[in-house]
Design a protein around this motif. Structure first.
Motif, mmCIF file in Angstrom:
data_model
loop_
_atom_site.group_PDB
_atom_site.id
_atom_site.type_symbol
_atom_site.label_atom_id
_atom_site.label_comp_id
_atom_site.label_asym_id
_atom_site.label_seq_id
_atom_site.Cartn_x
_atom_site.Cartn_y
_atom_site.Cartn_z
ATOM 1 N N PHE A 68 0.806 -1.232 0.000
ATOM 2 C CA PHE A 68 0.000 0.000 0.000
ATOM 3 C C PHE A 68 0.841 1.285 0.000
ATOM 4 C CE2 PHE A 68 -4.146 -1.974 1.939
ATOM 5 C CZ PHE A 68 -4.288 -2.740 0.806
ATOM 6 N N LEU A 69 1.945 1.293 0.763
ATOM 7 C CA LEU A 69 2.751 2.517 0.818
ATOM 8 C C LEU A 69 3.333 2.838 -0.564
ATOM 9 C CD1 LEU A 69 3.901 4.842 2.408
ATOM 10 C CD2 LEU A 69 5.791 3.374 3.157
ATOM 11 N N GLU A 70 3.873 1.793 -1.192
ATOM 12 C CA GLU A 70 4.439 1.971 -2.545
ATOM 13 C C GLU A 70 3.340 2.418 -3.524
ATOM 14 O OE1 GLU A 70 5.837 -1.779 -4.150
ATOM 15 O OE2 GLU A 70 5.538 -0.930 -6.153
ATOM 16 N N LYS A 71 2.139 1.840 -3.411
ATOM 17 C CA LYS A 71 1.031 2.206 -4.310
ATOM 18 C C LYS A 71 0.607 3.663 -4.069
ATOM 19 C CE LYS A 71 0.699 -1.896 -6.150
ATOM 20 N NZ LYS A 71 1.009 -2.181 -7.556
ATOM 21 N N TYR A 72 0.614 4.067 -2.806
ATOM 22 C CA TYR A 72 0.232 5.448 -2.486
ATOM 23 C C TYR A 72 1.239 6.432 -3.087
ATOM 24 C CZ TYR A 72 -0.620 9.611 0.370
ATOM 25 O OH TYR A 72 -0.863 10.897 0.793
ATOM 26 N N GLU A 73 2.523 6.121 -2.953
ATOM 27 C CA GLU A 73 3.555 7.001 -3.529
ATOM 28 C C GLU A 73 3.386 7.075 -5.041
ATOM 29 O OE1 GLU A 73 5.427 8.929 -1.832
ATOM 30 O OE2 GLU A 73 4.911 8.075 0.121
ATOM 31 N N LYS A 74 3.108 5.926 -5.654
ATOM 32 C CA LYS A 74 2.908 5.874 -7.112
ATOM 33 C C LYS A 74 1.667 6.690 -7.502
ATOM 34 C CE LYS A 74 3.787 4.228 -11.231
ATOM 35 N NZ LYS A 74 4.924 4.723 -11.972
ATOM 36 N N ALA A 75 0.600 6.541 -6.722
ATOM 37 C CA ALA A 75 -0.646 7.278 -7.014
ATOM 38 C C ALA A 75 -0.379 8.779 -7.026
ATOM 39 C CB ALA A 75 -1.720 6.923 -5.980
ATOM 40 N N LYS A 76 0.443 9.262 -6.069
ATOM 41 C CA LYS A 76 0.731 10.711 -5.999
ATOM 42 C C LYS A 76 1.636 11.168 -7.135
ATOM 43 C CE LYS A 76 2.244 10.664 -1.766
ATOM 44 N NZ LYS A 76 2.936 11.165 -0.584
ATOM 45 N N SER A 77 2.393 10.224 -7.713
ATOM 46 C CA SER A 77 3.341 10.607 -8.773
ATOM 47 C C SER A 77 2.621 11.018 -10.059
ATOM 48 C CB SER A 77 4.316 9.464 -9.053
ATOM 49 O OG SER A 77 3.654 8.433 -9.770
ATOM 50 N N PHE A 78 1.349 10.655 -10.217
ATOM 51 C CA PHE A 78 0.639 10.966 -11.471
ATOM 52 C C PHE A 78 0.183 12.425 -11.523
ATOM 53 C CE2 PHE A 78 -0.411 6.313 -10.954
ATOM 54 C CZ PHE A 78 0.361 5.868 -12.010
ATOM 55 N N PHE A 79 -0.543 12.869 -10.499
ATOM 56 C CA PHE A 79 -1.159 14.216 -10.542
ATOM 57 C C PHE A 79 -0.944 15.003 -9.240
ATOM 58 C CE2 PHE A 79 -3.954 11.151 -12.824
ATOM 59 C CZ PHE A 79 -3.744 11.599 -14.122
ATOM 60 N N GLY A 80 -0.087 14.518 -8.343
ATOM 61 C CA GLY A 80 0.124 15.185 -7.047
ATOM 62 C C GLY A 80 -0.781 14.604 -5.974
ATOM 63 N N SER A 81 -1.006 15.401 -4.920
ATOM 64 C CA SER A 81 -1.725 14.902 -3.729
ATOM 65 C C SER A 81 -3.096 14.319 -4.070
ATOM 66 C CB SER A 81 -1.995 16.042 -2.743
ATOM 67 O OG SER A 81 -0.844 16.758 -2.528
ATOM 68 N N ILE A 82 -3.492 13.354 -3.258
ATOM 69 C CA ILE A 82 -4.823 12.744 -3.420
ATOM 70 C C ILE A 82 -5.829 13.596 -2.637
ATOM 71 C CG2 ILE A 82 -6.201 10.639 -3.050
ATOM 72 C CD1 ILE A 82 -3.755 10.248 -4.968
ATOM 73 N N ASP A 83 -6.820 14.141 -3.341
ATOM 74 C CA ASP A 83 -7.870 14.932 -2.670
ATOM 75 C C ASP A 83 -8.990 14.037 -2.149
ATOM 76 O OD1 ASP A 83 -6.782 17.569 -3.308
ATOM 77 O OD2 ASP A 83 -7.297 17.078 -5.388
ATOM 78 N N VAL A 84 -9.289 12.977 -2.928
ATOM 79 C CA VAL A 84 -10.426 12.108 -2.585
ATOM 80 C C VAL A 84 -10.004 10.649 -2.777
ATOM 81 C CG1 VAL A 84 -12.836 11.521 -3.106
ATOM 82 C CG2 VAL A 84 -12.035 13.869 -3.471
ATOM 83 N N LEU A 85 -10.252 9.832 -1.767
ATOM 84 C CA LEU A 85 -10.051 8.378 -1.903
ATOM 85 C C LEU A 85 -11.424 7.727 -1.927
ATOM 86 C CD1 LEU A 85 -8.380 5.696 -1.790
ATOM 87 C CD2 LEU A 85 -8.528 5.867 0.718
ATOM 88 N N VAL A 86 -11.659 6.892 -2.941
ATOM 89 C CA VAL A 86 -12.923 6.147 -3.009
ATOM 90 C C VAL A 86 -12.625 4.681 -2.715
ATOM 91 C CG1 VAL A 86 -14.978 5.618 -4.348
ATOM 92 C CG2 VAL A 86 -13.710 7.721 -4.836
ATOM 93 N N ASN A 87 -12.965 4.245 -1.512
ATOM 94 C CA ASN A 87 -12.790 2.842 -1.122
ATOM 95 C C ASN A 87 -13.995 2.061 -1.635
ATOM 96 O OD1 ASN A 87 -10.352 2.724 0.526
ATOM 97 N ND2 ASN A 87 -11.453 4.079 1.940
ATOM 98 N N ASN A 88 -13.890 1.609 -2.880
ATOM 99 C CA ASN A 88 -15.023 0.944 -3.521
ATOM 100 C C ASN A 88 -14.789 -0.551 -3.763
ATOM 101 O OD1 ASN A 88 -17.435 0.749 -5.500
ATOM 102 N ND2 ASN A 88 -15.654 0.236 -6.774
ATOM 103 N N GLY A 89 -13.553 -0.943 -4.057
ATOM 104 C CA GLY A 89 -13.265 -2.341 -4.406
ATOM 105 C C GLY A 89 -13.780 -3.292 -3.339
ATOM 106 N N GLY A 90 -14.419 -4.385 -3.768
ATOM 107 C CA GLY A 90 -14.950 -5.317 -2.780
ATOM 108 C C GLY A 90 -15.438 -6.597 -3.422
ATOM 109 N N ILE A 91 -15.661 -7.599 -2.567
ATOM 110 C CA ILE A 91 -16.246 -8.857 -3.041
ATOM 111 C C ILE A 91 -17.384 -9.255 -2.115
ATOM 112 C CG2 ILE A 91 -14.326 -9.909 -4.315
ATOM 113 C CD1 ILE A 91 -13.714 -11.527 -1.730
ATOM 114 N N SER A 92 -18.353 -9.954 -2.721
ATOM 115 C CA SER A 92 -19.475 -10.450 -1.930
ATOM 116 C C SER A 92 -19.351 -11.962 -1.745
ATOM 117 C CB SER A 92 -20.800 -10.067 -2.583
ATOM 118 O OG SER A 92 -21.871 -10.336 -1.679
ATOM 119 N N GLN A 93 -20.361 -12.527 -1.146
ATOM 120 C CA GLN A 93 -20.348 -13.926 -0.734
ATOM 121 C C GLN A 93 -21.703 -14.521 -1.061
ATOM 122 O OE1 GLN A 93 -20.762 -13.793 3.433
ATOM 123 N NE2 GLN A 93 -20.755 -15.997 3.772
#
Ligand SMILES: NC(=O)c1ccc[n+]([C@@H]2O[C@H](COP(=O)([O-])OP(=O)(O)OC[C@H]3O[C@@H](n4cnc5c(N)ncnc54)[C@H](OP(=O)(O)O)[C@@H]3O)[C@@H](O)[C@H]2O)c1
Length: 263
Positions: A68-93
């Motif tokens: 996650f830390l590496e992914k967060y750093e990568k995410a910021k490398s595209f357009f700068g700081s993250i203003d909004v995080l959408v925690n949407n990914g999920g699975i059902s049962q």
């Protein structure tokens, strides 16, 4: 929050609600980071956006918190700081509790709960120091009540309410907004991708799912709630009413919900 031009990181953007959110948000000239495991599908979603040049694909497995830390750093490398995080990914049962192995319960929690809170812990410190940011978490109406064949799924969504409601209180002084979204049945591939008692894909478009509201309608309603800084929003048909019935009369809730077809 006024979303125009903001940088938004969406998990589960390869399908369903996440894809629909990406398409709607792109119309607002947002910078989008699209995450999920399947990068080929994310690239196809990117090409459907109004401004594909304002989007980046970032592979992410929500069960791999060590990345996650590496992914967060990568995410910021595209357009700068993250203003909004959408925690949407999920699975059902789609499995009864007495038949499902404990591994199924753990898998559902890894993706739905630990994935969401793990990424949230990445973005929080910078949002706190900026005193600005919005976190959106896609829970479910079954984050408010239990439902047959969804024991782990419902429990993982209840856990999100405990975490994010507490976080709303902790972060009020920092001006951070958190919107908890409780969808009912939305017409996506969620039942196809749901896991069965052995952890294998259910692989069936359940009739209840097929009759759900369209994902683009859900996405528009989520965006409207976020613009109004709503702390919680219900989106769905009659099934969403069960949350209110449970509050008014737990006995009536039990009578109805134990008779509803769980597929
Ligand atoms: N549809 C409904 O009726 C409904 C109702 C209430 C709540 N929700 C919630 O809405 C959210 C989106 O679901 P949906 O209906 O859009 O379902 P969906 O079409 O099956 O999409 C699920 C998304 O989550 C991603 N995902 C699954 N496992 C992942 C993992 N280990 N790591 C990273 N990404 C992962 C998938 O991408 P990859 O496979 O490419 O990784 C996909 O993009 C979920 O949190 C779900 O619980 C849905």
């Amino acid at each position: 929050m006024n979303l125009k031009g903001k940088t938004i990181w969406i998990t589960g953007a390869s399908s369903g609600i996440g894809e629909a959110l990406a398409i709607e948000l792109s119309k607002n000239e947002n910078n989008l980071i699209l995450s999920a495991r399947r990068t080929d599908v994310l690239s196809e979603v990117k090409e459907k956006l109004k401004y594909p040049e304002r989007a980046a694909v970032l592979q992410l497995d929500l069960t791999d918190s060590s990345s996650f830390l590496e992914k967060y750093e990568k995410a910021k490398s595209f357009f700068g700081s993250i203003d909004v995080l959408v925690n949407n990914g999920g699975i059902s049962q789609r499995a009864f509790a007495h038949e499902a192995s404990l591994d199924v319960d753990r898998k559902v929690f890894e993706v739905n709960y630990f994935g969401a809170i793990g990424l949230t812990k990445m973005v929080l410190p910078e949002m706190m120091s900026r005193k600005s940011g919005h976190i959106i978490v896609i829970s479910s109406v079954v984050g408010k009540f239990g439902f047959p064949m969804r024991t782990a799924y419902s429990a993982s969504k209840h856990a999100l309410h405990g975490f994010f409601e507490s976080l709303q209180l902790e972060q009020a002084k920092n001006n951070l907004n958190i919107t908890i979204v409780c969808p009912g049945r939305i017409k996506t591939n969620i039942s196809l991708n749901a896991i069965d008692k052995d952890g294998k894909k259910h692989g069936v478009m359940d009739p209840g799912q097929a009759g759900g509201i369209p994902a683009d309608v859900c996405a528009k309603r989520i965006i409207s709630a976020v613009k109004k800084n709503k702390r919680e929003v219900f989106i769905g048909g009659m099934e969403a009413l069960l949350a209110f019935i449970k509050r008014l009369s737990p006995a009536m809730f039990h009578f109805i919900a134990s008779r509803v077809n769980p597929t």
